[in-house]
Design an enzyme around this catalytic site. Structure first.
Site, PDB file in Angstrom:
ATOM      1  CG  ASP A 109     -65.800  -7.978  23.635  1.00  0.00           C
ATOM      2  OD1 ASP A 109     -64.695  -7.491  23.917  1.00  0.00           O
ATOM      3  OD2 ASP A 109     -66.172  -8.209  22.474  1.00  0.00           O
TER       4      ASP A 109
ATOM      5  CE  LYS B 167     -58.256 -21.357  12.378  1.00  0.00           C
ATOM      6  NZ  LYS B 167     -59.691 -21.137  12.636  1.00  0.00           N
TER       7      LYS B 167
ATOM      8  CB  SER C 205     -59.482 -21.161  16.587  1.00  0.00           C
ATOM      9  OG  SER C 205     -60.510 -21.300  15.652  1.00  0.00           O
TER      10      SER C 205
END
Length: 726
Positions: free
Chosen positions: A484, A498, A473
């Site tokens: 990224d 998740k 999460s």
């Protein structure tokens, strides 16, 4: 109106309270025979949220098909091991298959109590049988296998089939204690008490527990991370999220019908008193003159509720010392409650020195361990300048690292199951200089971008994020954004997967109740995506450098849920690309492989992973004493050889591996003081995975520092954030 908080909390079974897990007794009498008026109202409110509104991200119509799913999940909650109900019982419950939807809509949820009544009766029958078996003896010379993993097994076809299963279970319990050196009379006493505790616990479960388990069968049918929490469970969840509580600052445990102290929280009222681990609390009184209540035999959560209280209020405790007989006269202690931070769950820092090698100097790597993304929402709302916050704590730790001129930082998010979304965004902002951190898509399809808007960076230097399958999460938001942006290396295992967002919805907000009556729903309301557009849902974050995988992804993770959302992608949000490590990874992998090939602890990890998977595949255990003794002796020999090797190499012994043999006991049956001391010592043991992650970061620093061309290729962005090499 009470606030709704956005959470990214991952918790396996947080609100699915299985009755067998309660193992406690209440002072409030027998379980109510039917749902209360408040529970009927709550049932209708939950239906309105999950199936009859636009709140849920993926609502499911509450119809006959969902009713069947709810029944299946409720039965799994009660008897997931399929050791109490028979196939005939299950057939008898078929009458509820297409009626539970109507029961929930109308609030007439009596079927939950009817099913539970049968369950309680079956528990009584099985425990009576188990205790009866202790009067006899067992033949441990036969070639018999006990199939302990019954998740995929069919329901027992008859009571006789369950009789045999329980005979094998008791035989296995007996054999474990026998192999641990216990005598028959001692074994009988230990097991009889163990089984009696189960019976007492289940017979005294409250109606609140039955209702919560049943409504959670409905909630989990919507999606894996939607939960219902009754008022007490909601209070405990909120305390976990705030990383603080108001009370005496002690971790309590139930043992033999008595509440005792397992651990003293540093800085709390208990740490300033004469209380110590192992002390038994037999009575509790409020203030200077409130009635003293005898809490022997109480459920642990009832006892905790009585001891916990507002800061600056007094509580009186009757305490019997750890060494004294239980029938000793208790000592009366008076403590003033205070707000206590749960330091075990707070961010912590340490330093790892990566030795000089291959012409590279010694490097000092700062490590930050973060168990969860906590924030005291209520204190922040009140304007408390000292509210608990993971980001604020880590900001202070990074400032110390800068002052100490650390060469790099490893952010350890292993087994971090998530927490506050705002904390995940703000924490990521400590390493990037403004920009999108996460994209959130609502059920309507609308996508919003959550940015770090604070200029500046708390740490501009080399960075690695260490993750494993238990990182979920909010941890995946941080790791995914760092990856990224090319801001740091991701090291470890593929994360949980998740990729959904939950809100805590207070069911008391609509009638505006002054005191909690209906509880809260942790409701999935959106799906999150990385800045690059990829979801972490199901797939997780794949590390740049892989460690040995400790578990099978098929056995643990989001993909294990039968109703999890699929992976998908949306458009990327424009963001800075600080670096691209792809051309560096081959070199890092080569150095990593060469190093761990010579690392005995990594060899042991690989062996343990292989053994674990082998045992998991068996799903059964022999009940032949000679076979089990040989297995035990082989296990002990390997552990002993490892311990000797550790001593020879100057590696600290792992306290969790001592003593060598299985003692045959459950956690609640062991010496609490010794158990707690072992857990405390384990916190200080060496961590080869963390040490190797620091070495990998050191490799990256050295390679980039020695090769200007490679550095320019890997780290083309010259802004302060991510500028690893001066």
């Amino acid at each position: 109106m009470k606030p709704i908080r956005t959470l990214l909390a991952f918790s396996l079974g947080l609100a699915l309270v299985a009755p067998l897990a309660l193992l406690a007794r209440s002072d409030t009498g027998a379980m109510l025979a039917a749902p209360t008026a408040d529970q009927s109202t709550t049932s209708r409110l939950v239906y309105g949220l999950l199936s009859d509104s636009r709140y849920a991200y993926r609502p499911r119509a509450l119809d006959d098909a969902l009713s069947q799913d709810i029944l299946k999940r409720y039965l799994e909650t009660l008897d997931g091991g399929k050791v109490f109900f028979t196939a005939q019982d299950i057939a008898g419950f078929e009458r509820y298959k297409t009626t539970l939807d109507d029961a929930i809509k109308s609030g007439q949820v009596a079927p939950a109590w009817a099913v539970f009544a049968v369950y309680r009766q079956r528990v009584n029958e099985r425990i009576t049988q188990a205790r009866g078996l202790l009067k006899g003896n067992f033949d441990f010379t036969t070639d018999e296998q006990y199939q302990y993993d019954r998740e995929d097994a069919p329901w027992a076809t008859s009571s006789d089939a369950l009789d045999n299963l329980w005979r094998q279970s008791v035989k296995n319990d007996w054999l474990r204690l026998k192999l641990a050196g216990k005598k028959p009379d001692e074994i009988r006493k230990t097991l009889d008490k163990r089984y009696a505790n189960v019976l007492d616990s289940v017979s005294e479960i409250k109606g609140d527990d039955v209702f919560q388990s049943f409504i959670n069968a409905y909630a989990s049918a919507i999606d894996p991370h939607t939960d219902y929490l009754n008022p007490r469970s909601a209070e405990n969840f909120n305390l976990t999220m705030s990383n603080s509580l108001e009370g005496i600052g002690a971790v309590l445990q139930k043992q033999d019908d008595v509440v005792l102290i397992r651990e003293i929280v540093p800085g709390g009222p208990a740490s300033r008193s004469r209380l110590k681990p192992g002390d038994r609390i037999t009575g509790v009184g409020q203030g200077a003159s409130g009635e003293m209540k005898d809490i022997v035999g109480w459920r642990i959560d009832d006892a905790v509720q009585l001891i916990r209280g507002a800061a600056d209020s007094q509580v009186r405790l009757d305490v019997i010392g750890a060494e004294a007989p239980l029938d000793s006269k208790p000592e009366r202690m008076v403590l003033t409650r205070a707000k206590v931070r749960l330091e075990d769950q707070a961010a912590k820092a340490e330093t790892i020195n990566v030795p000089a090698s291959e012409g590279q100097p010694l490097r000092r790597i700062g490590v930050i361990k973060l168990p969860g993304f906590y924030q005291d929402f209520e204190a922040r709302r009140r304007g408390d300048q000292n509210y608990a916050s993971a980001t604020r704590d880590i900001t202070r730790l990074l400032a110390k690292f800068r002052a100490q001129k650390m060469d790099g930082v490893v952010l350890d998010l292993r087994n971090n199951g998530g927490g506050s979304l705002s904390e995940a965004i703000e924490l990521t902002g400590l390493f990037i200089d403004q920009g999108p951190v996460v994209q959130v898509r609502e059920s309507s399809g609308r996508v919003s971008v959550e940015d770090d808007r604070k200029p500046g960076v708390a740490w501009t230097g080399p960075l690695a994020v260490l993750v494993n399958r238990g990182s979920a999460s909010a941890s995946e938001i941080v790791a995914g954004a760092i990856q990224d942006y090319g801001r740091g290396l991701i090291i470890g295992e593929t994360t949980f997967g998740k990729g959904t967002v939950q809100n805590m919805v207070d069911l008391d907000r609509w009638p505006a109740n002054e005191k909690p009556r209906f509880g809260q729903v942790k409701l999935t309301i959106a799906q999150f995506f990385r800045p690059g557009g990829s979801s972490t849902q199901n797939k997780g974050v794949v590390p740049d450098v892989n460690f040995p995988t400790s578990v099978d992804a098929s056995e643990y993770g989001e993909s294990k849920y039968d109703n999890a959302l699929p992976w998908t992608r949306i458009a990327a949000a424009p963001h800075v690309q600080y670096g691209n490590f792809s051309s560096l990874l081959g070199k890092l992998d080569a150095r990593h492989d060469a190093r761990v090939a010579k690392d005995i602890e990594f060899k042991w990890i690989a062996e343990d992973v292989a053994t674990f998977r082998e045992q998991q595949a068996k799903k059964s255990v022999s009940l032949n004493e000679a076979v089990r003794r040989a297995e035990r002796d082989d296990f002990d020999a390997k552990r002993k050889a490892r311990a000797e090797k550790r001593v020879a190499l100057g590696i600290e012994l792992d306290p969790l591996l001592q003593p060598l043999s299985d003692d045959g006991l459950q956690a609640s049956e062991r010496n609490v003081v010794q158990d707690a001391a072992r857990d405390e010592a384990a916190k200080k043991r060496t961590d080869p995975l963390l040490r190797e992650s620091a070495a990998i970061l050191g490799d990256a620093i050295g390679l980039l520092g020695a090769d200007a061309k490679l550095s320019a290729q890997v780290l083309p962005e010259s802004s302060s954030a991510g500028h690893w090499v001066d």
